[in-house]
Design a protein around this motif. Sequence first.
Motif, short mmCIF file in Angstrom:
data_model
loop_
_atom_site.label_atom_id
_atom_site.label_comp_id
_atom_site.label_asym_id
_atom_site.label_seq_id
_atom_site.Cartn_x
_atom_site.Cartn_y
_atom_site.Cartn_z
N ILE A 110 -28.43 12.39 3.95
CA ILE A 110 -28.34 11.34 4.96
C ILE A 110 -28.34 11.98 6.34
CG2 ILE A 110 -26.89 9.50 5.89
CD1 ILE A 110 -25.79 9.14 3.02
N ASP A 111 -29.23 11.51 7.20
CA ASP A 111 -29.31 11.99 8.58
C ASP A 111 -28.96 10.83 9.51
OD1 ASP A 111 -29.92 12.88 11.11
OD2 ASP A 111 -31.87 13.73 10.58
N PRO A 112 -27.69 10.71 9.89
CA PRO A 112 -27.29 9.57 10.72
C PRO A 112 -27.88 9.60 12.12
CG PRO A 112 -25.47 11.12 10.46
CD PRO A 112 -26.55 11.58 9.55
N ASP A 113 -28.21 10.80 12.63
CA ASP A 113 -28.74 10.90 13.99
C ASP A 113 -30.08 10.19 14.11
OD1 ASP A 113 -28.93 11.95 16.72
OD2 ASP A 113 -30.51 13.22 15.91
N LEU A 114 -30.97 10.41 13.12
CA LEU A 114 -32.27 9.75 13.14
C LEU A 114 -32.31 8.50 12.27
CD1 LEU A 114 -34.75 12.80 12.98
CD2 LEU A 114 -34.17 11.39 14.95
N ASP A 115 -31.13 8.12 11.72
CA ASP A 115 -31.03 6.95 10.84
C ASP A 115 -32.08 7.03 9.73
OD1 ASP A 115 -30.08 4.52 9.85
OD2 ASP A 115 -31.52 3.37 11.05
N THR A 116 -32.09 8.17 9.04
CA THR A 116 -33.02 8.36 7.92
C THR A 116 -32.27 8.95 6.74
OG1 THR A 116 -33.64 10.60 8.62
CG2 THR A 116 -35.01 8.78 9.42
N LEU A 117 -32.92 8.89 5.61
CA LEU A 117 -32.45 9.53 4.39
C LEU A 117 -33.64 10.31 3.85
CD1 LEU A 117 -30.35 8.04 1.55
CD2 LEU A 117 -32.61 8.92 1.01
N HIS A 118 -33.44 11.58 3.47
CA HIS A 118 -34.60 12.35 3.02
C HIS A 118 -34.33 13.11 1.73
CE1 HIS A 118 -32.82 16.05 4.73
NE2 HIS A 118 -32.68 15.41 5.87
N VAL A 119 -35.43 13.40 1.03
CA VAL A 119 -35.38 14.20 -0.18
C VAL A 119 -36.25 15.44 0.03
CG1 VAL A 119 -34.90 12.33 -1.79
CG2 VAL A 119 -37.28 12.86 -1.20
N PHE A 120 -35.80 16.57 -0.49
CA PHE A 120 -36.62 17.77 -0.45
C PHE A 120 -37.82 17.54 -1.36
CE2 PHE A 120 -38.02 21.87 -2.03
CZ PHE A 120 -38.12 22.61 -0.86
N THR A 121 -39.00 17.91 -0.86
CA THR A 121 -40.25 17.68 -1.58
C THR A 121 -41.06 18.97 -1.61
OG1 THR A 121 -40.27 15.41 -0.73
CG2 THR A 121 -42.30 16.22 -1.72
N ALA A 122 -41.65 19.28 -2.75
CA ALA A 122 -42.48 20.48 -2.87
C ALA A 122 -43.72 20.17 -3.69
CB ALA A 122 -41.70 21.62 -3.52
N VAL A 123 -44.81 20.85 -3.35
CA VAL A 123 -46.06 20.78 -4.10
C VAL A 123 -46.50 22.21 -4.39
CG1 VAL A 123 -48.49 20.09 -4.09
CG2 VAL A 123 -46.77 18.62 -2.99
N GLU A 124 -46.61 22.54 -5.67
CA GLU A 124 -47.11 23.85 -6.07
C GLU A 124 -48.64 23.77 -6.14
OE1 GLU A 124 -44.72 25.73 -9.33
OE2 GLU A 124 -43.67 23.79 -9.25
N VAL A 125 -49.30 24.56 -5.31
CA VAL A 125 -50.74 24.43 -5.14
C VAL A 125 -51.48 24.64 -6.46
CG1 VAL A 125 -52.77 25.41 -3.98
CG2 VAL A 125 -50.63 25.08 -2.71
N ALA A 126 -51.04 25.59 -7.26
CA ALA A 126 -51.73 25.90 -8.52
C ALA A 126 -51.63 24.75 -9.52
CB ALA A 126 -51.16 27.17 -9.14
N ARG A 127 -50.66 23.85 -9.32
CA ARG A 127 -50.46 22.75 -10.26
C ARG A 127 -51.04 21.43 -9.78
NH1 ARG A 127 -44.44 23.58 -13.01
NH2 ARG A 127 -44.78 25.75 -13.67
N ILE A 128 -51.75 21.45 -8.67
CA ILE A 128 -52.41 20.23 -8.22
C ILE A 128 -53.48 19.86 -9.25
CG2 ILE A 128 -53.90 19.22 -6.45
CD1 ILE A 128 -52.51 21.00 -4.40
N PRO A 129 -53.51 18.62 -9.73
CA PRO A 129 -54.52 18.24 -10.72
C PRO A 129 -55.93 18.56 -10.23
CG PRO A 129 -52.87 16.52 -10.49
CD PRO A 129 -52.60 17.51 -9.40
N PRO A 130 -56.78 19.11 -11.08
CA PRO A 130 -58.12 19.53 -10.65
C PRO A 130 -58.92 18.44 -9.93
CG PRO A 130 -57.66 20.38 -12.84
CD PRO A 130 -56.52 19.47 -12.49
N ALA A 131 -58.84 17.21 -10.43
CA ALA A 131 -59.60 16.13 -9.78
C ALA A 131 -59.10 15.90 -8.35
CB ALA A 131 -59.48 14.84 -10.60
N ARG A 132 -57.79 15.98 -8.14
CA ARG A 132 -57.24 15.80 -6.81
C ARG A 132 -57.62 16.97 -5.90
NH1 ARG A 132 -56.35 12.01 -4.15
NH2 ARG A 132 -54.48 12.77 -3.12
N ALA A 133 -57.61 18.18 -6.46
CA ALA A 133 -58.00 19.36 -5.67
C ALA A 133 -59.45 19.24 -5.21
CB ALA A 133 -57.78 20.63 -6.49
N ARG A 134 -60.32 18.78 -6.12
CA ARG A 134 -61.73 18.61 -5.74
C ARG A 134 -61.88 17.55 -4.66
NH1 ARG A 134 -62.41 19.16 -11.39
NH2 ARG A 134 -62.53 16.89 -11.63
#
Length: 252
Positions: free
Chosen positions: A212-236
Amino acid sequence: MRLQTGALVARLADGPEDIARAQELRHLCFRAARGLDRIGGREADGFDDLCQHVLIEDASGRLLGGFRAMILPAHQIAGSYSAQFYDLTPISTQPGPMMELGRFCTHPEASDPDVLRLALASITRLVEGAGVTLMFGCSSFAGADPARHAEALAHLGRHHLAPAGQGPGRRGVACITLPNLAADPRRALAALPPLLRSYLTLGGWVSDHAVIDPDLDTLHVFTAVEVARIPPARARALRALVSAAAGLGQNS
């Protein structure tokens, strides 16, 4: 880097004046447009000097969107913006350079879907240019009240958690465990920030807790994308997006 889609152009900031424009747009989007501050001003921090800043402009040069990116080796991940809120030790041993993405915003009056497409093309170009193996950052929900995002957070917890042993730990900040409750998939997906939805289609994952970030009135989650695991169709599809945008613009 210069990419173009239709009348929109994405390019790297060129000097202090461009960065100041990006900071002004961030202030408008994150504070003024949401009633947290007066119109005018800049949203800035010490990480700006460590980042590349991407600007997305229309044909008149009006700034419609942008984000910043920090490319760093895994062993320096503790120096990232996200490390203020999450213990990133589990990720720090992964090979290859990493890229932290943040401060993504679009002008409140910008409705062209090409803004997001051009942002994704720009991210892809940066990833390929630096050989990035993992992208990460904080995905923010507008409004700091967890109850407001309960279904969306529950959906993330059921379907998109980090692989075992890779999820970040908790810091001494205000955080909540993702709720365990039934969620309507359509409503949950619709409630996710658009950029986070895009990351999930790339195989992205999130932390098991939100901050919870009260200063910006937001709530956030850590997010990661491993490049090698991007589905081939999406990578193309992403490469095709870059090719089309580069063909209209000038490479640099």
